[in-house]
Design a protein around this motif. Structure first.
Motif, PDB file in Angstrom:
ATOM      1  N   HIS A 131     -28.690  15.619 -21.769  1.00 19.03           N
ATOM      2  CA  HIS A 131     -28.225  15.741 -23.153  1.00 19.03           C
ATOM      3  C   HIS A 131     -28.980  16.817 -23.958  1.00 19.03           C
ATOM      4  O   HIS A 131     -28.338  17.680 -24.573  1.00 19.03           O
ATOM      5  CB  HIS A 131     -28.303  14.356 -23.805  1.00 19.03           C
ATOM      6  CG  HIS A 131     -28.022  14.313 -25.253  1.00 19.03           C
ATOM      7  ND1 HIS A 131     -26.779  14.012 -25.762  1.00 19.03           N
ATOM      8  CD2 HIS A 131     -28.822  14.541 -26.330  1.00 19.03           C
ATOM      9  CE1 HIS A 131     -26.841  14.046 -27.086  1.00 19.03           C
ATOM     10  NE2 HIS A 131     -28.069  14.368 -27.452  1.00 19.03           N
TER      11      HIS A 131
ATOM     12  N   SER B  69     -33.362  15.796 -33.781  1.00 20.14           N
ATOM     13  CA  SER B  69     -32.277  14.846 -34.004  1.00 20.14           C
ATOM     14  C   SER B  69     -32.902  13.498 -34.301  1.00 20.14           C
ATOM     15  O   SER B  69     -34.093  13.421 -34.623  1.00 20.14           O
ATOM     16  CB  SER B  69     -31.402  14.785 -32.752  1.00 20.14           C
ATOM     17  OG  SER B  69     -32.154  14.266 -31.676  1.00 20.14           O
TER      18      SER B  69
ATOM     19  N   TYR C 236     -35.092  21.683 -31.450  1.00 18.56           N
ATOM     20  CA  TYR C 236     -34.086  20.637 -31.253  1.00 18.56           C
ATOM     21  C   TYR C 236     -34.584  19.383 -31.965  1.00 18.56           C
ATOM     22  O   TYR C 236     -35.527  18.741 -31.526  1.00 18.56           O
ATOM     23  CB  TYR C 236     -33.905  20.405 -29.749  1.00 18.56           C
ATOM     24  CG  TYR C 236     -33.172  19.139 -29.386  1.00 18.56           C
ATOM     25  CD1 TYR C 236     -32.052  18.727 -30.105  1.00 18.56           C
ATOM     26  CD2 TYR C 236     -33.587  18.359 -28.317  1.00 18.56           C
ATOM     27  CE1 TYR C 236     -31.385  17.561 -29.772  1.00 18.56           C
ATOM     28  CE2 TYR C 236     -32.924  17.196 -27.973  1.00 18.56           C
ATOM     29  CZ  TYR C 236     -31.825  16.803 -28.709  1.00 18.56           C
ATOM     30  OH  TYR C 236     -31.167  15.652 -28.382  1.00 18.56           O
TER      31      TYR C 236
ATOM     32  N   HIS D   5     -27.516  20.419 -25.657  1.00 15.90           N
ATOM     33  CA  HIS D   5     -27.674  20.910 -27.036  1.00 15.90           C
ATOM     34  C   HIS D   5     -28.115  22.376 -27.023  1.00 15.90           C
ATOM     35  O   HIS D   5     -27.621  23.190 -27.798  1.00 15.90           O
ATOM     36  CB  HIS D   5     -28.763  20.109 -27.760  1.00 15.90           C
ATOM     37  CG  HIS D   5     -28.266  18.887 -28.473  1.00 15.90           C
ATOM     38  ND1 HIS D   5     -27.441  18.952 -29.562  1.00 15.90           N
ATOM     39  CD2 HIS D   5     -28.512  17.564 -28.266  1.00 15.90           C
ATOM     40  CE1 HIS D   5     -27.190  17.725 -30.005  1.00 15.90           C
ATOM     41  NE2 HIS D   5     -27.823  16.851 -29.226  1.00 15.90           N
TER      42      HIS D   5
ATOM     43  N   ASP E 259     -24.340  15.530 -32.003  1.00 18.59           N
ATOM     44  CA  ASP E 259     -23.880  15.161 -30.670  1.00 18.59           C
ATOM     45  C   ASP E 259     -22.372  15.406 -30.558  1.00 18.59           C
ATOM     46  O   ASP E 259     -21.623  15.032 -31.461  1.00 18.59           O
ATOM     47  CB  ASP E 259     -24.173  13.676 -30.396  1.00 18.59           C
ATOM     48  CG  ASP E 259     -25.667  13.440 -30.230  1.00 18.59           C
ATOM     49  OD1 ASP E 259     -26.425  14.433 -30.226  1.00 18.59           O
ATOM     50  OD2 ASP E 259     -26.059  12.270 -30.099  1.00 18.59           O
TER      51      ASP E 259
HETATM   52 FE   FE2 Z   1     -28.456  14.734 -29.515  1.00 20.46          FE
END
Ligand code: FE2
Length: 326
Positions: free
Chosen positions: A108, A131, A129, A112, A285
């Motif tokens: 995952h 999240s 990154y 991204h 996502d």
């Molecule tokens: Fe994510």
């Protein structure tokens, strides 16, 4: 060549379809939200099971395709919440078996980075990154995404959500906090935890939650968001210097934050670097990022047998060998 990708690691069930040129033919999703409290993994998984057939059909019809026109089926194998991960995995295995199509297991966080790279056309950037569950600063080096710095406890998005919950907001709290950031005037002192190249957010949440009764709420929100993002910006600046790069690509759900973008932009400008951010639908996502990474892997014939496709709740980006760049 057409690849369909399925995402369900946390709050979003997403299905994306891309072609070999990287064109996104469909990027459909259904997201689990609450009006109060955070994500309950079982409830989020129930939401995904309920929405999966509809979202898959919607993506196919948007792309004007039938399932048997797809050349490979990709899904997000991990990391994520166990019950949620199972949904994409089961749907992908079913489609792969039914239509005799190769199955591709995608990490995952790597997805991204790949879609952000493709959308922004960056050269050789440092990726930030951030999240709910993840906060990492990375760059591609010797066939792996190297983690230059990361959170030692919770992701910055979770920190925002936890603090938001403490002041009575639902999930996700980030967007609302971001709006209120611009209303604060005074900086309330809160723990600033940068440890070498790593970050820690749990102490910041605890300390801010304790100050809810004594501090002005607008100032506390401003200070919380400011401290959380200043930490991330500091580590990113050092990552640029250390790795000798001059491009920053922001991605993950928190990349949508105007406060974070402004702070990063200022830092980038001071260093003569460029800040690049993909469109919001490719930061949060989404299924397209799984499909696109699945396509890059499918081209290199990186497939998995159904019996080897178990979900991996704690698979890290730097555990995956990146065999599709150059
Ligand atoms: Fe994510």
């Amino acid at each position: 060549m057409i690849v369909l990708g399925i995402e369900s690691t946390a709050h979003t069930f997403g299905v994306g379809i891309v072609n070999q040129k990287g064109r996104v033919l469909a990027n459909e999703k259904a997201s689990y939200t609450t009006t109060e409290g955070g994500i309950h993994p079982r409830a989020a998984a129930d939401h995904h099971w309920e929405n999966a057939p509809v979202v898959i059909r919607r993506a196919l019809s948007k792309a004007n395709l039938k399932a048997n026109h797809v050349d490979a089926i990709a899904f997000a194998q991990g990391p994520g919440l166990g019950p949620c991960l199972e949904v994409a995995a089961v749907c992908a295995r079913f489609l792969a078996l039914k239509f005799n199509t190769p199955l591709v297991c995608v990490n995952h966080p790597v997805a991204h980075l790949e879609i952000a790279w493709q959308r922004t056309r960056a050269g050789d950037p440092v990726f930030v990154y951030s999240s709910g569950a993840n906060t990492q600063i990375l760059c591609l080096e010797n066939g792996y995404y190297r983690v230059l710095g990361e959170t030692l406890d919770i992701g910055v998005g979770n920190a925002l959500d936890n603090f938001g919950r403490a002041i009575g907001m639902g999930f996700p709290a980030g967007p609302e906090l971001d709006k209120r950031y611009f209303l604060g005037k005074k900086l309330v002192e809160l723990p600033y935890s940068v440890k070498g190249m790593d970050l820690a957010y749990a102490g910041l949440v605890t300390s801010a939650a304790k100050k809810i009764k004594t501090e002005n709420e607008a100032d506390l929100v401003y200070s919380f968001v400011h401290t959380a993002f200043a930490m991330l910006t500091e580590v990113t600046e050092r990552a640029l210097a250390h790795a000798g790069k001059n491009e920053i690509v922001l991605t993950g759900g928190v990349a949508a934050s105007k406060a974070l973008r402004e702070m990063m932009k200022k830092m980038a400008k001071d260093r003569g670097a460029r800040l690049l951010v993909p469109e919001p639908e490719y930061c949060t996502d989404n299924g397209a990022m799984i499909a696109w990474t699945g396509l890059l892997m499918h081209r290199k014939k990186i497939h998995a047998r159904v019996q080897d496709s178990a979900v991996k709740q704690d698979q890290r980006a730097d555990h995956v060998q990146i065999r599709w760049h150059r």
